[in-house]
Design a protein around this motif. Structure first.
Motif, short mmCIF file in Angstrom:
data_model
loop_
_atom_site.label_atom_id
_atom_site.label_comp_id
_atom_site.label_asym_id
_atom_site.label_seq_id
_atom_site.Cartn_x
_atom_site.Cartn_y
_atom_site.Cartn_z
N GLU A 27 -7.17 8.00 7.75
CA GLU A 27 -6.38 7.93 6.53
C GLU A 27 -5.02 8.55 6.76
OE1 GLU A 27 -7.71 10.19 3.13
OE2 GLU A 27 -8.52 11.75 4.43
N ILE A 28 -4.09 8.14 5.90
CA ILE A 28 -2.76 8.72 5.88
C ILE A 28 -2.65 9.41 4.54
CG2 ILE A 28 -0.28 8.29 6.00
CD1 ILE A 28 -0.97 5.71 7.60
N LYS A 29 -2.86 10.71 4.52
CA LYS A 29 -2.96 11.46 3.28
C LYS A 29 -1.69 11.35 2.42
CE LYS A 29 -6.45 14.74 4.69
NZ LYS A 29 -7.52 14.52 3.76
N GLU A 30 -0.54 11.24 3.07
CA GLU A 30 0.73 11.18 2.32
C GLU A 30 0.89 9.87 1.54
OE1 GLU A 30 1.46 13.68 6.03
OE2 GLU A 30 0.50 11.78 5.59
N LEU A 31 0.11 8.85 1.91
CA LEU A 31 0.21 7.54 1.26
C LEU A 31 -1.14 7.23 0.61
CD1 LEU A 31 2.12 5.62 4.08
CD2 LEU A 31 3.08 6.86 2.12
N ARG A 32 -1.25 7.55 -0.64
CA ARG A 32 -2.52 7.40 -1.37
C ARG A 32 -3.06 5.97 -1.26
NH1 ARG A 32 -3.29 7.71 -7.73
NH2 ARG A 32 -5.54 7.75 -7.76
N GLY A 33 -4.30 5.87 -0.85
CA GLY A 33 -4.96 4.58 -0.75
C GLY A 33 -4.88 3.91 0.61
N TRP A 55 -0.49 -2.24 1.84
CA TRP A 55 0.00 -1.24 0.88
C TRP A 55 1.50 -1.41 0.66
CZ3 TRP A 55 3.38 2.91 1.10
CH2 TRP A 55 3.27 3.89 0.11
N LEU A 56 2.24 -1.57 1.76
CA LEU A 56 3.69 -1.75 1.65
C LEU A 56 4.05 -3.04 0.90
CD1 LEU A 56 4.97 -0.68 5.18
CD2 LEU A 56 5.65 0.33 2.99
N ILE A 57 3.39 -4.14 1.24
CA ILE A 57 3.67 -5.42 0.58
C ILE A 57 3.43 -5.30 -0.92
CG2 ILE A 57 2.83 -7.80 0.33
CD1 ILE A 57 2.40 -7.71 3.43
N LEU A 58 2.32 -4.69 -1.29
CA LEU A 58 2.01 -4.52 -2.70
C LEU A 58 3.06 -3.67 -3.41
CD1 LEU A 58 -0.06 -5.03 -4.98
CD2 LEU A 58 -1.11 -2.85 -4.34
#
Length: 72
Positions: A27-33, A55-58
């Motif tokens: 996981e990347i904690k700084e980027l939720r989800g 996540w970025l596209i959304l």
């Protein structure tokens, strides 16, 4: 620009073994989800890249803020 963003956050990812050591979780904690799993570390990392890209596209599509993303 986007590739640099992805690379930067992939370097912040935390990985761990789950399911009694049979699978990996990241996981990347700084980027939720933004998280992923995989049977191998490589598969987990590939899935994490896909998760981050989605996540970025959304975020872009819905005009939501993207932390630390700057257009030069």
């Amino acid at each position: 620009m986007i590739q640099n963003y992805i690379s930067n956050y992939l370097n912040k990812a935390k990985y761990e073994l789950i399911d009694g050591g049979r699978n990996f979780y990241a996981e990347i904690k700084e980027l939720r989800g933004v998280w992923a799993t995989g049977k191998t570390l490589e598969e987990c990392r590939e899935n994490l890249v896909s998760s981050l890209e989605g996540w970025l596209i959304l975020r872009f599509k819905k005009n939501l803020p993207v932390p630390n993303f700057k257009i030069a």
